[in-house]
Design a protein around this motif. Structure first.
Motif, short mmCIF file in Angstrom:
data_model
loop_
_atom_site.label_atom_id
_atom_site.label_comp_id
_atom_site.label_asym_id
_atom_site.label_seq_id
_atom_site.Cartn_x
_atom_site.Cartn_y
_atom_site.Cartn_z
N GLU A 164 6.64 -0.70 -1.62
CA GLU A 164 5.69 0.29 -0.75
C GLU A 164 5.36 1.71 -1.47
OE1 GLU A 164 3.61 -1.09 1.24
OE2 GLU A 164 4.87 -3.00 1.43
N THR A 199 3.99 4.42 -0.03
CA THR A 199 4.54 5.69 0.54
C THR A 199 5.51 5.34 1.64
OG1 THR A 199 2.77 5.26 2.36
CG2 THR A 199 2.39 6.58 0.27
N SER A 205 5.42 6.02 4.90
CA SER A 205 4.80 5.46 5.89
C SER A 205 4.49 3.93 5.88
CB SER A 205 3.54 6.20 6.31
OG SER A 205 3.57 7.68 6.59
N GLU A 206 4.04 3.44 4.67
CA GLU A 206 3.83 2.10 4.34
C GLU A 206 5.20 1.35 4.57
OE1 GLU A 206 -0.10 2.45 1.46
OE2 GLU A 206 1.95 2.38 0.53
N LEU A 207 6.23 1.82 4.15
CA LEU A 207 7.40 1.20 4.19
C LEU A 207 7.87 0.93 5.38
CD1 LEU A 207 10.24 -0.12 3.15
CD2 LEU A 207 10.81 2.46 2.74
N GLU A 266 5.73 0.71 8.26
CA GLU A 266 4.76 -0.11 8.82
C GLU A 266 5.41 -1.66 8.34
OE1 GLU A 266 1.04 0.91 7.26
OE2 GLU A 266 0.91 2.84 8.44
N ARG A 267 5.81 -1.89 7.17
CA ARG A 267 6.21 -3.13 6.98
C ARG A 267 7.52 -3.23 7.64
NH1 ARG A 267 6.87 -5.21 0.68
NH2 ARG A 267 8.09 -7.08 1.22
N ARG A 272 6.13 -4.40 11.30
CA ARG A 272 5.68 -5.74 11.29
C ARG A 272 6.96 -7.06 11.26
NH1 ARG A 272 2.02 -3.39 7.51
NH2 ARG A 272 3.12 -4.84 5.82
#
Length: 363
Positions: free
Chosen positions: A197, A199, A201-203, A205-206, A209
């Protein structure tokens, strides 16, 4: 490699069968045949079965039978039933002691196998963090609230990625094997996503999920993610976790709070907005401590919480592992008893870059 000495209580128990048999023999001789101490010789093999193997118990049983025969002849007890009754009691207790020793040995072997499996699970789930990662020196401490447990519901990891050093410290709701399973899921996703990921933030979000997919009901995981790159700052994303502690070069302490509090991992589907990343200065010579609430919520005998900020001076030792050990020992003294919750601490020291360039990621 030095030989380990057996603990004092173990040595005392090992000598107990011989001592008991000697005391019974002397007492029987002094008291005479009319008192009836002879059956107490069976205490020898009985005590032997508590601490020794079946072979040792059988040897003590044989010695007890020989002693019983000798004392019975000395007291003239074989002219009546008392001598044979004493022999039967010694033989019976010896048989039971041998059986008990065999069962205990089997249980100890099973326990040793379980502990071995737990150690392997610990190395897989909470593997040792690297001593250095990029510009950072790392040290970790983990204390489980479950007696004899090696792992629990707290989690941590340090990964050197192309985007900087990425770190997670988290706390799974609940205890036991279910919490360990949840921690394993979160850590496995983090170890992979930290490389992929772009960023933080993307890490996050993963991770959200994956947690939402794996967790059942209202279970959750509080966690704080950190990223340390080359800009002399740390980026945090906080999922309902205690704020990290930064020890500045001048000795002051900061607990940087997120701009808005977000729910823990696994509860994002309830409509709350996800966490926002926030940046905090973090320069060479400074220290970052990430921890779980088992540290700050540890109470003393008067119910006072552990004053982590006031004890930050314990981290001034030049050795990171020694400094963290001093803090852990101080925490144990404050709690004045067994811990009621798992307590994890991850210490990161900013050592700086070599030749003005960041160190390459560790594979």
């Amino acid at each position: 490699m030095t030989d380990r000495k057996p603990p004092p209580h173990r040595t005392l128990l090992s000598c107990t069968p011989a001592v008991v048999m000697a005391v019974v023999a002397v007492t029987d001789i002094l008291a005479g045949p009319g008192v009836g101490f002879l059956p107490l010789v069976s205490l020898g093999p009985a005590f032997a079965g508590l601490v020794g193997g079946w072979c040792r118990t059988a040897l003590y049983g044989l010695a007890a039978l020989v002693l019983c025969v000798a004392l019975g002849l000395y007291d003239g007890l074989f002219d009546e039933r008392r001598g044979y009754t004493a022999l039967a009691s010694v033989a019976g207790v010896t048989g039971v002691g041998v059986a008990a020793a065999v069962m205990r040995s089997n249980r100890e072997e099973e326990l040793a196998n379980v502990r071995s499996i737990a150690e392997v699970a610990q190395r897989v789930l909470l593997r040792p963090v690297p001593r250095t990662a990029g510009p950072l020196q790392a040290a970790v401490s983990y204390t489980s609230a479950v007696a004899e447990a090696r792992i629990g519901g707290d989690l941590y990891e340090v990964v050197s990625s192309p985007h900087g050093v990425r770190v997670i410290v988290g706390d799974v709701q609940g205890k036991g094997l279910a919490a360990v399973e949840t921690a394993a899921v979160v850590l496995s996703v983090f170890r992979e996503a930290a490389y992929d990921e772009g960023t933080l933030s993307e890490l996050g979000e993963r991770l959200e999920r994956s947690a939402a997919r794996e967790l059942e009901g209202e279970k959750f995981v509080t966690a704080v993610l950190a990223e340390i790159g080359t800009e002399h700052e740390a980026v945090f994303v906080n999922y309902g976790h205690p704020a990290p502690m930064i020890l500045r070069k001048d000795g002051t302490v900061d607990f940087p709070q997120p701009p808005a509090f977000a729910p823990p991992l696994g509860l994002g589907e309830y409509g709350s907005e996800g966490p926002k990343p926030y940046r905090v200065s973090f320069a060479p010579g400074e220290q970052l401590l990430l921890y779980t609430d088992g540290v700050t919520e540890a109470r003393d005998e008067e119910g006072r919480f552990y004053p982590l900020g006031e004890r930050a001076h314990l981290l001034k030792d030049p050795g990171a592992h020694r400094a963290l050990a001093a803090l852990r020992e101080d925490l144990a003294r404050h709690a004045a008893g067994p811990p009621h919750d798992d307590a994890a601490m991850l210490l990161l020291r900013y050592r700086g870059h070599e030749n003005g360039k960041p160190s390459p990621p560790r594979k």
